[in-house]
Write an enzyme that holds these catalytic residues in place. Structure first.
Site, PDB file in Angstrom:
ATOM      1  N   GLY A   1     -21.343   6.032   6.202  1.00  0.00           N
ATOM      2  CA  GLY A   1     -20.498   6.449   5.079  1.00  0.00           C
ATOM      3  C   GLY A   1     -21.124   6.017   3.767  1.00  0.00           C
ATOM      4  CB  VAL A   2     -23.856   6.900   1.719  1.00  0.00           C
ATOM      5  CG1 VAL A   2     -24.612   5.751   2.357  1.00  0.00           C
ATOM      6  CG2 VAL A   2     -24.224   8.224   2.377  1.00  0.00           C
ATOM      7  N   GLY A   3     -20.282   7.073   0.610  1.00  0.00           N
ATOM      8  CA  GLY A   3     -19.463   7.529  -0.515  1.00  0.00           C
ATOM      9  C   GLY A   3     -19.629   6.516  -1.633  1.00  0.00           C
ATOM     10  CE  LYS A   4     -14.260   6.156  -4.686  1.00  0.00           C
ATOM     11  NZ  LYS A   4     -13.822   7.216  -3.744  1.00  0.00           N
ATOM     12  CB  VAL A   5     -17.855   1.374  -0.785  1.00  0.00           C
ATOM     13  CG1 VAL A   5     -18.317   0.003  -0.295  1.00  0.00           C
ATOM     14  CG2 VAL A   5     -16.517   1.264  -1.494  1.00  0.00           C
ATOM     15  N   GLY A   6     -20.501   2.835  -0.065  1.00  0.00           N
ATOM     16  CA  GLY A   6     -21.761   2.834   0.684  1.00  0.00           C
ATOM     17  C   GLY A   6     -22.962   3.078  -0.215  1.00  0.00           C
TER      18      GLY A   6
ATOM     19  CE  LYS B   1      -4.505   1.093   0.727  1.00  0.00           C
ATOM     20  NZ  LYS B   1      -5.734   0.394   0.340  1.00  0.00           N
TER      21      LYS B   1
END
Ligand SMILES: NC(=O)c1ccc[n+]([C@@H]2O[C@H](COP(=O)([O-])OP(=O)(O)OC[C@H]3O[C@@H](n4cnc5c(N)ncnc54)[C@H](O)[C@@H]3O)[C@@H](O)[C@H]2O)c1
Length: 354
Positions: free
Chosen positions: A178-183, A78
């Site tokens: 968390g409702v970004g890209k994944v959520g 990473k």
């Protein structure tokens, strides 16, 4: 934990600096036992160099376990870029970073993570051939959250089956932090499956966007309100450390399955969860869909092949939960054992001289 201490099991940690462009990056390679180390680049305004180093060491170790568990011929690594992606990101900085990745000569493949996007990887790739997660118009896989969310959904279905006897979330209440890209993409799967979804996010716009698409989705003020409400499943989909000494004692969900990396804040939390009877589907098992998606790019991207592989996260999660129950250990311990076994058994094969 740094340097040549017995706890530091990383193969290589590289500090990269290019003062004119402002680049300060750390690349950590935990293991190349199964192949080149693959893991994304996080661009984040860490409070200190120590915080950046701690994060990259944790994240690279998790990638080794995730890639091993996903059945990939890839090790774990990473990178972190220390800075504010909104202010500090530039062509020169990303290309300088690309030259450092190139200098590792294929020991490390990079990709996107929080704060970096496929278009950034296109810039990195102008200096470096060991880049995945590129945009679709460059032959890449594009946004990896598509299969990350699918994999989390599959892992959650397996956990639901283990807990309630049916691999469906229909009629269950799922809380997503968390409702970004994944959520956001996870919400789509859950609503389609008939779940009642409750969300929270520090970004009001992110909440609005989900509710505009799915009027049945409810929202609460913050993560504490979410986890103390009447939810069946908790899906942490923001940053790491969601399962900690403050949250686990008050968590009302019977199942935890979410997309965030490194959800267990410290060793011992997995035991507290088990003692409270909460079934934890290990983060790196259920969120491997994204790395499956970008790993497919290494040999020429095919979405159907990658999707089929991500759907297998259902079987992997089911197997881990079964083994954990059989062996009387928390699921995260069962998962670590399985990943370590594969790294040892398959990694050893390279000692057969060709
Ligand atoms: N994108 C992928 O393919 C992928 C793959 C594996 C793991 N992950 C992990 O999943 C998590 C989410 O990734 P993403 O790509 O959706 O990132 P993102 O940046 O698109 O979304 C994260 C969301 O969490 C919100 N958030 C931040 N702090 C919060 C808090 N304290 N409470 C509530 N909401 C908060 C943000 O506002 C944002 O909307 C990260 O931990 C990431 O490492 C992502």
């Amino acid at each position: 934990m740094t340097g040549f201490t017995p706890e530091n099991r990383h193969e290589q940690v590289v500090f990269c600096a290019d003062p004119p462009s402002g680049l300060r990056a750390i690349i950590a390679i935990y293991s190349t036992a199964l192949g080149p180390a693959l893991g994304g680049t996080r661009f984040h305004p860490y409070a200190s160099e120590e915080a950046a180093l701690a994060d990259v060491l944790d994240l690279s170790r998790a990638m080794a376990y995730k890639n091993a568990m996903a059945g990939l011929d890839l090790g774990g690594g990473k990178a972190v870029i220390w800075g504010d992606p909104h202010k500090d990101k530039s062509e020169a900085l990303l290309r300088a970073y690309g030259r450092f990745v190139q200098s590792l000569n294929g020991r490390y493949y990079t990709a996107c993570d929080v704060g970096t996007y496929p278009t950034d990887m296109d810039v990195v790739a102008r200096e470096c051939q060991f880049v995945t997660g590129r945009s679709t118009w460059h032959g890449g896989a594009g946004d990896s959250s598509v299969l990350t969310a699918l994999g989390v959904f599959q892992g959650m279905r397996a956990a639901a089956e283990h807990r309630w006897g049916s691999p469906s979330l229909a009629g269950k209440t799922v809380g997503i932090a968390g409702v970004g890209k994944v959520g956001r993409a996870l919400t789509d799967h859950l609503v389609a499956d008939g779940a009642h979804v409750v969300i929270t996010d520090v970004d009001e716009e992110a909440v609005r966007r989900v509710q505009a698409l799915h009027p049945s989705v409810d929202a609460v003020a913050d993560t504490m309100a979410l986890i103390t409400s009447d939810i069946d499943v908790y899906a942490p989909c923001a940053l790491g450390g969601a399962l900690n000494d403050e949250t686990v004692p008050v968590l009302r969900a019977a199942v935890v399955a979410g997309g965030a990396n490194n959800q267990l804040a410290h060793p011992g939390v997995e035991k507290t969860l088990a003692d409270r009877g909460i079934l934890y589907a290990p983060d790196y098992v259920v969120n491997a869909g994204g790395v499956i998606q970008v790993a497919d790019e290494v040999t020429g991207f095919n979405m159907e092949r990658a999707r089929a592989r991500a759907e297998k996260i259902f079987d992997t999660t089911r197997e881990i939960l079964r083994r954990a129950a059989d062996e009387g250990v928390p699921p995260s311990v069962a998962a670590d054992r399985m990943a370590e076994r594969r790294m040892a058994e398959i990694g050893r094969l390279r000692t057969i001289r060709l």
